[in-house]
Enzyme design. Structure first.
Site, mmCIF file in Angstrom:
data_model
loop_
_atom_site.group_PDB
_atom_site.id
_atom_site.type_symbol
_atom_site.label_atom_id
_atom_site.label_comp_id
_atom_site.label_asym_id
_atom_site.label_seq_id
_atom_site.Cartn_x
_atom_site.Cartn_y
_atom_site.Cartn_z
ATOM 1 C CE LYS A 123 42.622 -70.255 -10.521
ATOM 2 N NZ LYS A 123 42.930 -68.918 -11.071
ATOM 3 C CG ASP B 194 43.044 -70.011 -16.444
ATOM 4 O OD1 ASP B 194 42.413 -70.453 -17.432
ATOM 5 O OD2 ASP B 194 44.243 -69.694 -16.506
#
Length: 210
Positions: free
Chosen positions: A115, A133
């Site tokens: 991420k 997320d």
């Protein structure tokens, strides 16, 4: 999916990264710090942090307690300070103090997962990346944009691959921004604002909350 995204583009015409930064290195540091806290809170500590430690070498030579003092308001400050010092050391030793611009290299750095790497690639280098997320997971699940929406423990990597397969690479970074901003403003984890949601008419989950 694409009609709903078209509506999101109208609602959020100019998405942008919420973290404040002026270089790939600053964005990398800020993104590492954003774990388990908000971007807004990260932005309150990074001015002092960036001024005190402007280069990877500065982190490599830093006293952990001094770094911890600055980032203490963010929580998990001891582990985050350890990551930042390790990051500085790794960049100085292995990458000539420059932030690498590939996924394979970024994820070898302390505190950097997929991420975080996608955030840096998309926002610092203009390389297509799709950060997943909790907001992205929640919104894409409620909209049924992915087949594993029933899963209680969805896999971020599988979500990334599933969503990216439906959009051209040049859309990935802004797509993630829009989903995150929409999750923050409207599609909350608790008490989503379905009554004013522009996607309520087609959202399969709207009836669960109205």
């Amino acid at each position: 999916m694409h009609e709903e995204y078209r509506i999101l583009c109208e609602e959020i015409p100019a998405p942008a990264c919420a973290l404040h930064f002026s270089s790939p290195f600053e964005l990398l540091v800020a993104t590492i710090l954003s774990a388990q806290t908000t971007d807004k809170r990260v932005n309150t500590v990074t001015p002092e942090l960036f001024a005190t430690y402007p280069t990877p070498e500065d982190y490599a030579d830093a006293n952990p307690e001094d770094v911890e003092r600055i980032i203490r308001p963010l929580g998990f400050y001891r582990s985050k300070a350890k990551h930042l010092i390790g990051l500085g050391t790794a960049l100085a030793d292995r990458f000539d103090s420059r932030v690498p611009d590939t996924m394979d290299q970024l994820v070898t750095l302390p505190g950097v997962g997929r991420k975080t790497a996608n955030v840096v690639l998309g926002n610092a280098f203009g390389i297509p990346g799709f950060p997943v997320d909790t907001h992205v997971m929640r919104v894409t699940g409620r909209l049924r944009w992915r087949t594993d929406w029933r899963s209680k423990k969805p896999d971020p990597v599988k979500i990334e691959k599933a969503i990216c397969a439906c959009f051209p690479p040049e859309e990935w970074t802004d797509l993630s921004h829009r989903l995150i901003l929409f999750g923050r403003s409207t599609c909350h984890a608790r008490g989503p604002q379905c009554g004013i949601c522009p996607l309520a008419a087609t959202c399969p989950s709207a009836g669960l909350f109205v």
